[in-house]
Scaffold this motif. Structure first.
Motif, PDB file in Angstrom:
ATOM      1  N   LEU A   1      38.933  42.312  39.813  1.00 55.08           N
ATOM      2  CA  LEU A   1      39.518  42.711  41.098  1.00 55.08           C
ATOM      3  C   LEU A   1      38.760  43.898  41.678  1.00 55.08           C
ATOM      4  N   ALA A   2      38.492  44.904  40.856  1.00 59.54           N
ATOM      5  CA  ALA A   2      37.788  46.092  41.341  1.00 59.54           C
ATOM      6  C   ALA A   2      36.409  45.731  41.891  1.00 59.54           C
ATOM      7  N   LEU A   3      35.678  44.890  41.176  1.00 57.44           N
ATOM      8  CA  LEU A   3      34.341  44.492  41.634  1.00 57.44           C
ATOM      9  C   LEU A   3      34.418  43.692  42.927  1.00 57.44           C
ATOM     10  N   SER A   4      35.452  42.862  43.063  1.00 60.00           N
ATOM     11  CA  SER A   4      35.603  42.071  44.284  1.00 60.00           C
ATOM     12  C   SER A   4      35.907  42.965  45.485  1.00 60.00           C
ATOM     13  N   LEU A   5      36.699  44.016  45.282  1.00 57.72           N
ATOM     14  CA  LEU A   5      36.974  44.949  46.374  1.00 57.72           C
ATOM     15  C   LEU A   5      35.697  45.677  46.801  1.00 57.72           C
ATOM     16  N   GLU A   6      34.887  46.058  45.837  1.00 59.30           N
ATOM     17  CA  GLU A   6      33.598  46.678  46.172  1.00 59.30           C
ATOM     18  C   GLU A   6      32.719  45.699  46.947  1.00 59.30           C
ATOM     19  N   ASP A   7      32.742  44.430  46.547  1.00 61.94           N
ATOM     20  CA  ASP A   7      31.963  43.406  47.236  1.00 61.94           C
ATOM     21  C   ASP A   7      32.446  43.233  48.674  1.00 61.94           C
ATOM     22  N   TYR A   8      33.774  43.258  48.866  1.00 58.36           N
ATOM     23  CA  TYR A   8      34.302  43.165  50.229  1.00 58.36           C
ATOM     24  C   TYR A   8      33.752  44.295  51.095  1.00 58.36           C
TER      25      TYR A   8
ATOM     26  N   CYS B   1      37.985  52.284  57.737  1.00 62.72           N
ATOM     27  CA  CYS B   1      39.378  52.074  57.306  1.00 62.72           C
ATOM     28  C   CYS B   1      39.422  51.441  55.919  1.00 62.72           C
ATOM     29  N   SER B   2      38.719  50.326  55.742  1.00 60.06           N
ATOM     30  CA  SER B   2      38.753  49.657  54.439  1.00 60.06           C
ATOM     31  C   SER B   2      38.074  50.507  53.376  1.00 60.06           C
ATOM     32  N   GLY B   3      37.039  51.269  53.769  1.00 62.56           N
ATOM     33  CA  GLY B   3      36.375  52.129  52.800  1.00 62.56           C
ATOM     34  C   GLY B   3      37.325  53.144  52.202  1.00 62.56           C
ATOM     35  N   GLU B   4      38.153  53.751  53.056  1.00 58.52           N
ATOM     36  CA  GLU B   4      39.122  54.730  52.559  1.00 58.52           C
ATOM     37  C   GLU B   4      40.169  54.070  51.665  1.00 58.52           C
ATOM     38  N   LEU B   5      40.701  52.926  52.108  1.00 59.51           N
ATOM     39  CA  LEU B   5      41.761  52.266  51.340  1.00 59.51           C
ATOM     40  C   LEU B   5      41.239  51.763  50.001  1.00 59.51           C
ATOM     41  N   ILE B   6      40.070  51.155  50.000  1.00 61.07           N
ATOM     42  CA  ILE B   6      39.511  50.628  48.749  1.00 61.07           C
ATOM     43  C   ILE B   6      39.173  51.771  47.800  1.00 61.07           C
ATOM     44  N   ALA B   7      38.681  52.883  48.334  1.00 59.85           N
ATOM     45  CA  ALA B   7      38.406  54.041  47.474  1.00 59.85           C
ATOM     46  C   ALA B   7      39.685  54.514  46.796  1.00 59.85           C
ATOM     47  N   ARG B   8      40.786  54.531  47.537  1.00 59.66           N
ATOM     48  CA  ARG B   8      42.067  54.944  46.949  1.00 59.66           C
ATOM     49  C   ARG B   8      42.479  53.993  45.824  1.00 59.66           C
ATOM     50  N   VAL B   9      42.271  52.698  46.047  1.00 61.61           N
ATOM     51  CA  VAL B   9      42.626  51.717  45.015  1.00 61.61           C
ATOM     52  C   VAL B   9      41.755  51.903  43.780  1.00 61.61           C
ATOM     53  N   LEU B  10      40.450  52.041  43.979  1.00 59.72           N
ATOM     54  CA  LEU B  10      39.529  52.145  42.843  1.00 59.72           C
ATOM     55  C   LEU B  10      39.705  53.451  42.074  1.00 59.72           C
ATOM     56  N   GLN B  11      40.203  54.475  42.748  1.00 62.34           N
ATOM     57  CA  GLN B  11      40.462  55.749  42.065  1.00 62.34           C
ATOM     58  C   GLN B  11      41.763  55.721  41.271  1.00 62.34           C
ATOM     59  N   GLY B  12      42.493  54.619  41.379  1.00 61.16           N
ATOM     60  CA  GLY B  12      43.706  54.477  40.580  1.00 61.16           C
ATOM     61  C   GLY B  12      44.962  55.008  41.226  1.00 61.16           C
ATOM     62  N   GLU B  13      44.960  55.151  42.556  1.00 62.30           N
ATOM     63  CA  GLU B  13      46.180  55.583  43.245  1.00 62.30           C
ATOM     64  C   GLU B  13      47.316  54.608  42.930  1.00 62.30           C
TER      65      GLU B  13
ATOM     66  N   LEU C   1      54.058  52.554  41.661  1.00 66.06           N
ATOM     67  CA  LEU C   1      53.864  51.889  40.372  1.00 66.06           C
ATOM     68  C   LEU C   1      52.473  52.243  39.873  1.00 66.06           C
ATOM     69  N   PRO C   2      52.341  52.736  38.634  1.00 67.11           N
ATOM     70  CA  PRO C   2      51.006  53.090  38.128  1.00 67.11           C
ATOM     71  C   PRO C   2      50.027  51.928  38.265  1.00 67.11           C
ATOM     72  N   SER C   3      48.818  52.243  38.675  1.00 61.09           N
ATOM     73  CA  SER C   3      47.805  51.212  38.905  1.00 61.09           C
ATOM     74  C   SER C   3      47.070  50.882  37.613  1.00 61.09           C
ATOM     75  N   PRO C   4      46.855  49.599  37.332  1.00 60.12           N
ATOM     76  CA  PRO C   4      46.056  49.227  36.159  1.00 60.12           C
ATOM     77  C   PRO C   4      44.576  49.553  36.335  1.00 60.12           C
ATOM     78  N   LEU C   5      44.161  49.923  37.557  1.00 63.74           N
ATOM     79  CA  LEU C   5      42.764  50.290  37.782  1.00 63.74           C
ATOM     80  C   LEU C   5      42.488  51.750  37.440  1.00 63.74           C
ATOM     81  N   LYS C   6      43.527  52.524  37.206  1.00 67.99           N
ATOM     82  CA  LYS C   6      43.332  53.928  36.833  1.00 67.99           C
ATOM     83  C   LYS C   6      42.669  53.979  35.458  1.00 67.99           C
ATOM     84  N   ASN C   7      41.614  54.734  35.355  1.00 69.83           N
ATOM     85  CA  ASN C   7      40.857  54.873  34.100  1.00 69.83           C
ATOM     86  C   ASN C   7      40.260  53.553  33.621  1.00 69.83           C
TER      87      ASN C   7
END
Length: 605
Positions: free
Chosen positions: A543-550, A558-570, A595-601
């Motif tokens: 999922l993380a790699l696909s978001l980077e690909d998007y 806009c998407s850059g900020e939101l995806i960065a938040r997701v990848l940082q584990g918000e 809800l804690p993100s599974p992408l954190k760490n």
């Protein structure tokens, strides 16, 4: 007791147990996500040891290598213990024991669905300083009863084939419903026999019920070349009606509600309205119950149904009729870049509606009639050759066959292509993320359109078992982000729709993030990983790699900020389905908890 009676008693108890265990899981899912985890009252494998625990839990821990989940009810001083198969960062637990309540000097007791619900509702009453919501307890009981009926009568085949047959079977497969809803199968205002007659979960099929109405008493709108009533006539049987009348269908259960309305009774007596009864080919209810499908028809029929299903009475409100067509027109005119950029995406537009409007009546009676007869026409795709179009909710959920449909599709593809299950699951999930998340992010960040891509609004077109197309349906929850849509564009919408359709950017993100990451992908990962923590981690990394690909292919600021938040584990926003019901809030007033993100760490895993 005879052998036949014993067998019947066993089957009855089995279906009640199955409905009860799935209802327990749904209640625990809701409470853990919405209350216990945010409040720090949830713990896995308590460090205080298992001394004094029920023997069944110690057995699960020792023999099944399970983990013990502790939920503390701080107001009522009760602890709930339940064994789960493995930890879950998204709290998608596989419960492998009954829950037990007790502790703090109270003896441990196994909890059935009713006792668990009573404990949770008493705790929430204390937390919010209100009386126990006994209405919700009754609705939970109703859901369990209805679910048990579906267990008894539902289809158990797991090979669904292709095309319309596969699609229809997927719409009928949601025996247990939403895994994070306190009353996933509650149906109020309708008797049990009618539930059996009209529910998709039992493979229902029925004729529509027809009325004839004078042409001047119709209210309609169409974005297509022909008027709505003519488009509708092309889908209906050739019933001959008197000159000056037009044929209008309703859901057969709704016909009884309509006949009970005073203006209708007067109109039937005067001949202004004619009751023609059931006729024509059968239609099939989809998972929403009120929206009907017929293979080969050009349109789904989204009917009004004055029945409370889960949260709401499922009528087409008077403003929703105009709103559905108005939103379809806005998207058609101003959001064409979405399907141009993502040609494998189909938006199932709602280009027409028809209803009855007696303009000589008082306003309240006019609205009552419009909502009773209101029918929205939704475009029905013509499924490509070789495609299996399956409702996402049916792909990621338990079934009566014992097979998880997404896992079955992955297993079959792995065999055909010589892949391991893990390789095929990762390939499948990444394809699904690209088909769903990429266009939804584009719609939000490039066009300011907030779709509601939860499991019941998404149909996945599988080619050779792999997600290759995506269909988004039901515009009722679609919102438009303030700043993207000038007021003059929105002027064509009814004022009531305009009031509810505008979202702030953060509101839009919360809605999309909840639907994508929690309602959809968390369920997908839970079922595809099948208990393998290594595979679960690989899927989240996919999922993380696909978001980077998007972001590389389609991104903007806009998407850059939101995806960065997701990848940082918000943390992800999780909708409060249980608290909405406890506090008796309308669904449109839903709140979200983190809800804690599974992408954190994730990089360290």
């Amino acid at each position: 007791m005879s052998e036949q009676s014993s067998a019947l008693a066993y089957r009855t108890q089995h279906r009640q147990d199955l409905a009860g265990s799935h209802s327990i899981a749904a209640l625990l899912n809701c409470y853990c996500r919405e209350v216990a985890a945010p409040a720090g009252l949830l713990q896995l494998d308590t460090p205080f040891g298992n001394k004094g625990w029920p023997l069944a839990l110690r057995h699960s821990q020792r023999v099944q290598h399970g983990h013990i989940l502790e939920i503390r009810l701080s107001r009522t001083r009760v602890r709930i213990l339940v064994a789960v198969a493995s930890p879950s960062p998204t709290l998608n637990y596989d419960y492998i024991s009954a829950p037990y309540g007790g502790g703090f000097g109270k003896p441990w007791q196994a909890l059935d669905w009713r006792r668990l619900a009573q404990l949770l509702l008493a705790e929430l009453a204390g937390r919010y300083d209100q009386a126990v919501n006994t209405e919700l307890l009754q609705q939970i009981g109703n859901s369990v009863q209805v679910m048990a009926e579906f267990v008894a009568l539902g289809e158990r085949e797991h090979d669904w084939g292709l095309g319309a047959a596969a699609y229809l079977r997927s719409e009928q497969a949601l025996t247990f419903g939403h895994a994070c809803h306190p009353t996933p199968k509650s149906r109020q205002g309708i008797g049990l026999e009618a539930i059996r007659q009209y529910s998709p979960e039992v493979g229902a099929a029925f004729q529509l019920h027809y009325f004839a109405v004078r042409a001047e008493d119709l209210k309609q709108r169409s974005l297509l070349a022909a008027p709505a009533i003519e488009l509708l006539a092309g889908q209906l049987p050739g019933i001959v009606v008197p000159a000056g009348y037009r044929l209008i269908p309703v859901h057969p259960w709704q016909a009884g509600h309509i006949r009970g309305l005073a203006p209708v009774q007067q109109a039937l007596q005067s001949g202004r309205l004619l009751d023609l009864g059931p006729a024509g080919e059968v239609w099939y209810p989809t998972a929403s119950v009120r929206t009907l499908y017929r293979p080969g028809a050009d349109f789904f029929l989204k009917c009004s149904l004055h029945v409370r299903l889960t949260n709401c009475v499922r009528k087409n409100a008077w403003y929703e009729l105009e709103g559905a067509v108005g939103l379809s027109q806005l998207l058609q005119r101003h959001a064409g870049a979405l399907t141009e950029t993502f040609p494998s995406l189909t938006l199932m537009a709602e280009p027409a509606f028809v209803t009855v409007d007696f303009q000589d009546q008082e306003q309240a009676q006019r609205i009552e009639l419009q909502e009773a007869f209101g029918l929205i026409m939704r475009s029905s795709p013509h499924w490509p050759q070789g495609e299996a179009p399956l409702l996402a909710g049916a792909l990621f959920g338990d079934s009566l066959s014992g097979h998880v449909q997404s896992r079955y599709q992955v297993e079959q593809r792995a065999r055909r292509h010589g892949l391991s299950y893990g390789e095929a699951a990762l390939e499948w999930f990444v394809a699904y993320v690209e088909q769903l998340a990429h266009p939804m992010l584009y719609a939000l960040c490039q066009l300011g359109v907030v779709f509601e891509p939860h499991l019941q609004n998404v149909v996945v077109g599988l080619q050779d078992g792999l997600p290759a197309r995506l269909y988004i349906r039901d515009l009722e929850g679609t919102k438009l982000v303030t700043g993207y849509w000038p007021q003059e564009r929105l002027a064509q919408l009814p004022s009531r729709v305009r009031q509810s359709v505008e979202y702030s950017a953060e509101q839009g993100w919360q809605r999309v993030a909840y639907c994508l990451f929690i309602n959809n992908f968390s369920q997908a990962v839970f079922y595809l990983a099948a208990g393998s923590q290594a595979l679960e981690t690989a899927l989240w990394r996919g999922l993380a790699l696909s978001l980077e690909d998007y972001q590389r292919r389609h991104g903007n600021a806009c998407s850059g900020e939101l995806i960065a938040r997701v990848l940082q584990g918000e943390p992800w926003p999780s909708k409060t389905n249980l608290l909405n019901r406890v506090l008796q809030r309308a669904d449109r007033c839903s709140e979200y908890v983190p809800l804690p993100s599974p992408l954190k760490n994730l990089s360290s895993l």
